[in-house]
Design an enzyme around this catalytic site. Structure first.
Site, PDB file in Angstrom:
ATOM      1  N   ASP A   1       0.838  -1.050  -0.102  1.00  0.00           N
ATOM      2  CA  ASP A   1       0.225  -0.097  -0.030  1.00  0.00           C
ATOM      3  C   ASP A   1       0.962   1.135  -0.010  1.00  0.00           C
ATOM      4  O   ASP A   1       0.680   2.349  -0.664  1.00  0.00           O
ATOM      5  CB  ASP A   1      -0.932   0.039   1.314  1.00  0.00           C
ATOM      6  CG  ASP A   1      -1.576  -1.340   1.417  1.00  0.00           C
ATOM      7  OD1 ASP A   1      -2.175  -1.598   0.390  1.00  0.00           O
ATOM      8  OD2 ASP A   1      -1.515  -2.210   2.452  1.00  0.00           O
TER       9      ASP A   1
ATOM     10  N   HIS B   1      -4.720  -3.329   6.397  1.00  0.00           N
ATOM     11  CA  HIS B   1      -4.555  -3.499   4.877  1.00  0.00           C
ATOM     12  C   HIS B   1      -5.886  -4.094   4.430  1.00  0.00           C
ATOM     13  O   HIS B   1      -6.262  -5.113   4.341  1.00  0.00           O
ATOM     14  CB  HIS B   1      -3.362  -4.736   4.791  1.00  0.00           C
ATOM     15  CG  HIS B   1      -3.652  -5.100   3.578  1.00  0.00           C
ATOM     16  ND1 HIS B   1      -2.963  -4.222   2.278  1.00  0.00           N
ATOM     17  CD2 HIS B   1      -3.688  -6.286   2.826  1.00  0.00           C
ATOM     18  CE1 HIS B   1      -2.974  -4.998   1.291  1.00  0.00           C
ATOM     19  NE2 HIS B   1      -3.613  -6.339   1.539  1.00  0.00           N
TER      20      HIS B   1
HETATM   21  P1  NAX Z   1      -2.510 -18.142  -3.888  1.00  0.00           P
HETATM   22  O1  NAX Z   1      -3.937 -18.643  -3.696  1.00  0.00           O
HETATM   23  O2  NAX Z   1      -1.863 -18.301  -5.267  1.00  0.00           O
HETATM   24  O3  NAX Z   1      -1.338 -19.062  -2.989  1.00  0.00           O
HETATM   25  C1  NAX Z   1      -1.639 -19.119  -1.400  1.00  0.00           C
HETATM   26  C2  NAX Z   1      -0.834 -20.544  -1.451  1.00  0.00           C
HETATM   27  O4  NAX Z   1      -1.145 -20.825   0.006  1.00  0.00           O
HETATM   28  C3  NAX Z   1      -1.472 -21.727  -2.161  1.00  0.00           C
HETATM   29  O5  NAX Z   1      -0.647 -22.422  -2.646  1.00  0.00           O
HETATM   30  C4  NAX Z   1      -2.185 -22.596  -1.010  1.00  0.00           C
HETATM   31  O6  NAX Z   1      -2.148 -24.076  -1.234  1.00  0.00           O
HETATM   32  C5  NAX Z   1      -1.342 -22.269   0.191  1.00  0.00           C
HETATM   33  N1  NAX Z   1      -1.750 -22.480   1.262  1.00  0.00           N
HETATM   34  C6  NAX Z   1      -3.134 -22.302   1.996  1.00  0.00           C
HETATM   35  N2  NAX Z   1      -2.924 -22.517   3.120  1.00  0.00           N
HETATM   36  C7  NAX Z   1      -1.723 -23.017   3.626  1.00  0.00           C
HETATM   37  C8  NAX Z   1      -1.329 -23.413   4.788  1.00  0.00           C
HETATM   38  N3  NAX Z   1      -2.096 -23.656   5.925  1.00  0.00           N
HETATM   39  N4  NAX Z   1       0.074 -23.374   4.849  1.00  0.00           N
HETATM   40  C9  NAX Z   1       0.909 -23.346   3.796  1.00  0.00           C
HETATM   41  N5  NAX Z   1       0.259 -22.881   2.511  1.00  0.00           N
HETATM   42  C10 NAX Z   1      -0.985 -22.892   2.654  1.00  0.00           C
HETATM   43  O7  NAX Z   1      -2.453 -16.532  -3.384  1.00  0.00           O
HETATM   44  P2  NAX Z   1      -1.390 -15.393  -3.661  1.00  0.00           P
HETATM   45  O8  NAX Z   1      -1.797 -14.575  -4.574  1.00  0.00           O
HETATM   46  O9  NAX Z   1      -0.128 -16.020  -3.486  1.00  0.00           O
HETATM   47  O10 NAX Z   1      -1.801 -14.799  -2.300  1.00  0.00           O
HETATM   48  C11 NAX Z   1      -1.315 -15.139  -1.084  1.00  0.00           C
HETATM   49  C12 NAX Z   1      -1.971 -14.084  -0.096  1.00  0.00           C
HETATM   50  O11 NAX Z   1      -1.609 -12.884  -0.081  1.00  0.00           O
HETATM   51  C13 NAX Z   1      -3.544 -14.322  -0.021  1.00  0.00           C
HETATM   52  O12 NAX Z   1      -4.229 -14.360   1.467  1.00  0.00           O
HETATM   53  C14 NAX Z   1      -3.806 -12.806  -0.693  1.00  0.00           C
HETATM   54  O13 NAX Z   1      -4.993 -12.402  -0.324  1.00  0.00           O
HETATM   55  C15 NAX Z   1      -2.441 -11.976   0.171  1.00  0.00           C
HETATM   56  N6  NAX Z   1      -2.090 -10.705  -0.405  1.00  0.00           N
HETATM   57  C16 NAX Z   1      -1.842  -9.624   0.547  1.00  0.00           C
HETATM   58  C17 NAX Z   1      -1.385  -8.612   0.241  1.00  0.00           C
HETATM   59  C18 NAX Z   1      -0.878  -7.511   1.137  1.00  0.00           C
HETATM   60  O14 NAX Z   1      -0.422  -6.539   0.730  1.00  0.00           O
HETATM   61  N7  NAX Z   1      -0.702  -7.940   2.452  1.00  0.00           N
HETATM   62  C19 NAX Z   1      -1.469  -8.246  -1.268  1.00  0.00           C
HETATM   63  C20 NAX Z   1      -1.303  -9.418  -2.420  1.00  0.00           C
HETATM   64  C21 NAX Z   1      -2.450 -10.736  -1.803  1.00  0.00           C
HETATM   65  O15 NAX Z   1      -3.804 -10.258  -2.379  1.00  0.00           O
END
Ligand code: NAX
Length: 332
Positions: A159, A187
């Site tokens: 952000d 966030h």
């Molecule tokens: P993806 O869905 O591509 O990847 C997430 C991965 O986490 C998947 O491979 C899934 O299998 C894995 N996962 C789920 N539960 C798990 C667990 N208990 N232990 C280990 N791995 C696990 O999402 P992606 O685009 O990589 O985003 C990841 C996270 O970042 C999401 O929650 C998203 O909302 C968040 N974001 C946060 C941002 C920020 O600025 N704070 C911005 C970008 C993003 O939206």
């Protein structure tokens, strides 16, 4: 030779992981002279995909990558970790209520908090990127009583960087000409990007770009909503949520925490509130911070005008509601 630093990354087979791992392995997090061991956590069904990512890490022949461990047990993967980047989280799917989302993520972050508490290295630093990031960090912190509270943080650097990009565009300068941007609060769409203390080439940003009626309208109706809703705009354009920029921000946040912020500037990080600026104590909320040697300090003494006060209060009220909801679910 130096002992490799163990860096744990969760959600390693996801979109953000696909950008993040290669940057860590290339030295962007810890520098070109520090060997790094990646310890990658995924859920069991994603381990096969993760093996493919590890093949690509091997094939990149990174000089600073000392080794890679993968697995689905946080007790094993967090063992000896000095840095934990908690990226994996349960996304909100259709029909899911907010309570369901908090509960699903609670199940992840309680377990991971306990595993960090038991197995991470004494110098552990934790960055939560997975959403809802602030509240996930609060859950992990509450389940890790032996880790000092200040070792937990949530990502608002994306952000912050988005706000820098928008302000630079408006002022007709490069982002490197800007200092002292602040993101306050959660966030989420209630976050407040504050330019009242920011500087453009040494001049006050608000006076420079938002002093007349047109400028005030830009601040209220363009700048703030553009930063708040940037994630949605990227989904709309790309058909997928921001990933490379989120990985870059996760690196920026954690690197600057470990190596220190620049003199005369500050960063935005969501950290545990000590009550500064009227943010209720104990919430993990974004503040202006300076960092040095792996420690952060909230910048003190900033004057908060009425415009900012209302927006900071709205975002921290939302954080308070999230905390109450996860407390009611016994996740804290
Ligand atoms: P993806 O869905 O591509 O990847 C997430 C991965 O986490 C998947 O491979 C899934 O299998 C894995 N996962 C789920 N539960 C798990 C667990 N208990 N232990 C280990 N791995 C696990 O999402 P992606 O685009 O990589 O985003 C990841 C996270 O970042 C999401 O929650 C998203 O909302 C968040 N974001 C946060 C941002 C920020 O600025 N704070 C911005 C970008 C993003 O939206």
């Amino acid at each position: 030779s130096t002992t490799p630093v163990k860096v744990a990354v969760t959600g390693a087979a996801g979109q953000i992981g696909y950008s993040l791992l290669f940057r860590i392995a290339s030295g962007a997090l810890l520098g070109p002279d520090t060997p790094v061991e990646l310890r990658l956590l995924e859920i069991t069904p994603a381990l096969k995909a993760l093996e493919g990512v590890v093949m690509e890490l091997d094939d990149s022949a990174f000089p600073t990558l000392a080794g890679v461990e993968i697995g689905d047990d946080p007790n094993v993967i967090f063992d000896g970790a000095s840095v934990a980047l908690l990226v994996g989280a349960r996304p909100r799917t259709k029909g899911m209520e907010r309570g369901d989302l908090l509960e699903a993520n609670g199940a992840i972050f309680t377990v991971q908090g306990k595993a960090l508490n038991e197995h991470a290295a004494d110098d552990i630093r934790i960055t939560v990127t997975g959403n809802p990031a602030n509240t996930n960090a609060l859950i992990a912190k509450s389940n890790a009583p032996d880790i000092p509270a200040e070792r937990f943080s949530a990502l608002t650097r994306l952000d912050h960087n988005r706000a820098l990009a928008q302000l630079a565009k408006r002022a007709g300068v490069h982002v490197t000409d800007l200092k002292k941007m602040t993101i306050w609060g959660n966030h989420s769409a209630t976050q407040y990007p504050d330019i009242f203390h920011a500087e453009v080439a040494g001049k006050n940003a608000a006076e420079l770009v938002a002093s007349d009626a047109e400028g005030t309208a830009w601040l209220e109706n363009e700048f703030i909503p553009t930063v708040q809703k940037r994630g949605a705009a990227i989904i709309e354009a790309r058909g997928a949520s921001s990933a490379a920029s989120a990985a870059a921000a996760t690196i920026d946040h954690t690197r600057d925490w470990l190596r220190g912020s620049a003199d005369g500037d500050w960063l935005s990080m969501a950290v545990v509130s000590d009550g500064s600026y009227g943010v209720p104590e104990g919430l993990i909320s974004s503040f202006p911070v300076t960092t040095k040697d792996g420690n952060w300090e909230i910048v003190q003494g900033l004057e908060i005008n009425e415009f900012s006060r209302a927006r900071i209060d709205a975002s921290t009220a939302e954080l308070g509601e999230e905390r109450d909801a996860v407390r009611a679910l016994n996740l804290l």
